[in-house]
Design a protein around this motif. Structure first.
Motif, PDB file in Angstrom:
ATOM      1  N   SER A  30       0.817  -1.217   0.000  1.00 50.22           N
ATOM      2  CA  SER A  30       0.000   0.000   0.000  1.00 50.22           C
ATOM      3  C   SER A  30       0.852   1.269   0.000  1.00 50.22           C
ATOM      4  CB  SER A  30      -0.941   0.006   1.208  1.00 50.22           C
ATOM      5  OG  SER A  30      -0.196  -0.070   2.408  1.00 50.22           O
ATOM      6  N   ARG A  76      -1.646   4.160   0.530  1.00 50.96           N
ATOM      7  CA  ARG A  76      -2.988   4.088  -0.070  1.00 50.96           C
ATOM      8  C   ARG A  76      -3.918   3.337   0.879  1.00 50.96           C
ATOM      9  NH1 ARG A  76      -4.154   4.870  -5.214  1.00 50.96           N
ATOM     10  NH2 ARG A  76      -2.093   4.243  -5.921  1.00 50.96           N
ATOM     11  N   GLN A  77      -5.116   3.899   1.041  1.00 49.89           N
ATOM     12  CA  GLN A  77      -6.156   3.276   1.853  1.00 49.89           C
ATOM     13  C   GLN A  77      -7.090   2.477   0.931  1.00 49.89           C
ATOM     14  OE1 GLN A  77      -5.813   3.824   5.375  1.00 49.89           O
ATOM     15  NE2 GLN A  77      -3.939   4.488   4.356  1.00 49.89           N
ATOM     16  N   LYS A  83      -3.099   8.210   3.298  1.00 50.08           N
ATOM     17  CA  LYS A  83      -2.644   8.824   4.543  1.00 50.08           C
ATOM     18  C   LYS A  83      -1.177   9.147   4.324  1.00 50.08           C
ATOM     19  CE  LYS A  83      -5.804   6.786   7.825  1.00 50.08           C
ATOM     20  NZ  LYS A  83      -5.940   6.115   9.111  1.00 50.08           N
ATOM     21  N   THR A 108      -5.211  13.556   5.747  1.00 51.25           N
ATOM     22  CA  THR A 108      -6.226  12.543   6.002  1.00 51.25           C
ATOM     23  C   THR A 108      -7.611  13.175   5.981  1.00 51.25           C
ATOM     24  OG1 THR A 108      -4.652  11.304   7.374  1.00 51.25           O
ATOM     25  CG2 THR A 108      -6.988  10.755   7.624  1.00 51.25           C
ATOM     26  N   LYS A 111      -9.130  13.740   2.627  1.00 57.28           N
ATOM     27  CA  LYS A 111      -9.390  12.519   1.851  1.00 57.28           C
ATOM     28  C   LYS A 111      -8.707  12.637   0.483  1.00 57.28           C
ATOM     29  CE  LYS A 111     -13.575  11.153   4.236  1.00 57.28           C
ATOM     30  NZ  LYS A 111     -12.936  10.215   5.086  1.00 57.28           N
TER      31      LYS A 111
END
Length: 166
Positions: A30, A76-77, A83, A108, A111
């Protein structure tokens, strides 16, 4: 015969390259951007600066300051946003050592979809304390051009995150 020899060399180089990658395999998939930049230095704490037994014979002995660099990491979320973390890495005799990790909440909360992270300079380690990094991001994935935001840490260690002004 030459083709067989070339193939053997090629396979040998691949197996050697794979054998030397255990550190990179520990990096989460990620992770989308990592930028090392800037420099920090902290004088030793008063109690750490007190001489130890062997150094008491040398009245000029004192502890060395702690030095290191910053690392900015975007992760990556699940929803595609990212984040962003700021890390302080210390130079040690055994190699780099993590001192602190801080999530940069400003990103964060936006978004943000991070498209790039760039240091102020690609010339290598700075000799002056501080950090200047530009984060390129979109707050809507359909946005044509990304916005630029800066992360600035001054020589005193004070941090400011703001929209870049060209």
């Amino acid at each position: 015969m030459k083709a067989l020899f070339a193939a053997a060399l090629l396979l040998g180089s691949f197996s050697q390259a794979f054998a030397q990658t255990p550190d990179i395999e520990a990096l989460p998939v990620s992770t989308i951007f990592v930028t090392s930049s800037g420099m920090w230095e902290r004088e030793p704490a008063d109690d750490a600066a007190k001489p130890t037994e062997p150094a008491q014979n040398n009245p000029t002995a004192r502890a060395e300051p702690t030095r290191g660099y910053y690392k900015v990491v975007a992760m990556r979320q699940g929803d595609g946003t990212a984040k962003i973390y700021l890390q302080q890495i210390a130079y040690t005799a055994d190699g780099p050592a993590l001192v602190d990790t801080l999530e940069l909440e400003e990103f964060t909360q936006m978004k943000a979809y991070v498209t790039d992270i760039r240091p102020e300079s690609s010339a290598g380690a700075s000799s002056l304390p501080g950090l200047f990094v530009t984060v390129h991001l979109k707050t809507d994935p359909a946005q044509k051009e990304p916005d630029a935001w800066t992360i600035l840490i001054d020589e005193l260690g004070d941090m400011k995150i703001e929209k870049a002004s060209n």
